[in-house]
Design an enzyme around this catalytic site. Structure first.
Site, PDB file in Angstrom:
ATOM      1  N   SER A   1       5.001  55.242 -27.443  1.00 16.45           N
ATOM      2  CA  SER A   1       6.081  56.451 -27.575  1.00 16.45           C
ATOM      3  C   SER A   1       6.360  57.629 -26.380  1.00 16.45           C
ATOM      4  O   SER A   1       5.575  57.352 -25.614  1.00 16.45           O
ATOM      5  CB  SER A   1       6.198  56.173 -28.832  1.00 16.45           C
ATOM      6  OG  SER A   1       7.369  56.887 -29.012  1.00 16.45           O
TER       7      SER A   1
ATOM      8  N   HIS B   1       8.836  48.262 -31.840  1.00 16.45           N
ATOM      9  CA  HIS B   1       8.382  49.249 -31.181  1.00 16.45           C
ATOM     10  C   HIS B   1       6.881  50.207 -31.351  1.00 16.45           C
ATOM     11  O   HIS B   1       6.303  50.676 -30.766  1.00 16.45           O
ATOM     12  CB  HIS B   1       9.377  50.233 -31.265  1.00 16.45           C
ATOM     13  CG  HIS B   1       9.243  51.405 -30.402  1.00 16.45           C
ATOM     14  ND1 HIS B   1       9.485  52.379 -28.940  1.00 16.45           N
ATOM     15  CD2 HIS B   1       8.571  53.267 -31.254  1.00 16.45           C
ATOM     16  CE1 HIS B   1       8.634  53.115 -28.607  1.00 16.45           C
ATOM     17  NE2 HIS B   1       8.560  53.902 -30.429  1.00 16.45           N
TER      18      HIS B   1
END
Length: 286
Positions: A104, A256
């Site tokens: 991320s 994610h």
């Protein structure tokens, strides 16, 4: 010979940087793990045991997260400066060549390091990397200068809560455990981190633009969750197009938080990528 473990702090650019190091007795390959926003090296706890079987591993708490410094007035919380802090840490540890593994926000910091500090890292694995976001909006920047702006940040994050955030970043909600809740909540029990976050909002310069990304020549492996709600798959596809030497792998039924959701698959792809680009130590199993 067994892997040696070290942990501690290095003062880098005026802030205490916490890291954990696993020195493999024979491997010449070092991987550096950089976590995402509102996270810490805790998020790699399933991946590290798999990687340290074949490589030396350095896992870093990026300021103001985890155990690293929170609100130093001498430290700029821009992605470029965070990348520079990681590069300086590796120089301090006398590790001249390494592979970045960034999740991320950690992926975007990895790209910043490749772009601004060429020759430091030799390749990168980007796990659902952030990309193409803009600079913080002016009202937020101005708000960050108010004396008690950190309380607004604390209130905003408190409203969403750790449970809602975890449900947003994993595909299978049944995998959310009490260990995860406590691990992701614990860094936010002190006010210092919210002061650091206020400064991060102020200093956030935006992600690298496409023309800068196209100048990154190092090999990059992109691993994405098919159902990523935070950094959608189309960002990964765009990064794949802009990075000259890149490959994109999409994990089915994954969100994610890929280091938590698919550590063994992620490890297997990392080892294959490192073998393809020069590592001769990995045995291929995870």
């Amino acid at each position: 010979m067994e892997t040696e473990y070290f942990s501690g702090y290095k003062n880098i650019a005026g802030i205490d940087l916490y890291y954990e190091q696993y020195a493999h007795p024979t491997s010449k390959e070092t991987v550096v793990l950089l976590h995402g926003f509102l996270s810490s090296l805790f998020s790699f706890r399933h991946l590290v045991p798999l990687l340290k079987e074949d490589y030396s591993v350095v896992s870093v708490d990026l300021p103001p997260f985890g155990k690293s410094g929170k609100s130093s007035s001498n430290f700029k919380y821009s992605f470029k400066n965070l990348a520079g802090a990681v590069a300086s840490l590796m120089q301090t540890l006398k590790i001249s060549q390494y592979t970045l593994i960034g999740h991320s926000m950690g992926g975007q910091i990895s790209l910043n390091l490749l772009y601004h500090y060429p020759g430091s890292a030799k390749k990168a694995v980007l796990l659902c990397s952030s990309g193409y976001s803009k600079r913080s909006k002016l009202p937020l920047i101005l708000l960050s200068y108010l004396p008690f702006s950190y309380l607004y940040v604390k209130y905003y994050l408190g409203r969403s809560g750790v449970e809602q955030n975890l449900r947003n970043v994993v595909y299978d909600h049944s995998m959310i455990t009490e260990e995860m809740r406590e691990g992701y909540l614990s860094p936010f029990l002190e006010n210092g981190i919210f002061k650091g976050l206020a400064r991060m909002i102020r200093h956030h310069e935006g992600d690298l633009p496409a023309d800068a990304i196209r100048q990154v020549k190092e090999p990059c492996l992109l691993i994405w969750g098919e159902h990523d709600k935070v950094v959608p798959l189309h960002i990964g596809k765009r990064l794949h197009q802009d990075l000259p030497e890149s490959r994109l792998i999409v994990l089915k039924e994954t969100g994610h938080l890929v280091p938590e959701e698919r550590p063994q698959e992620v490890c297997r792809h990392i080892k294959g990528f490192l073998r393809e680009h020069g590592s001769d130590t990995a045995n291929g199993s995870c």
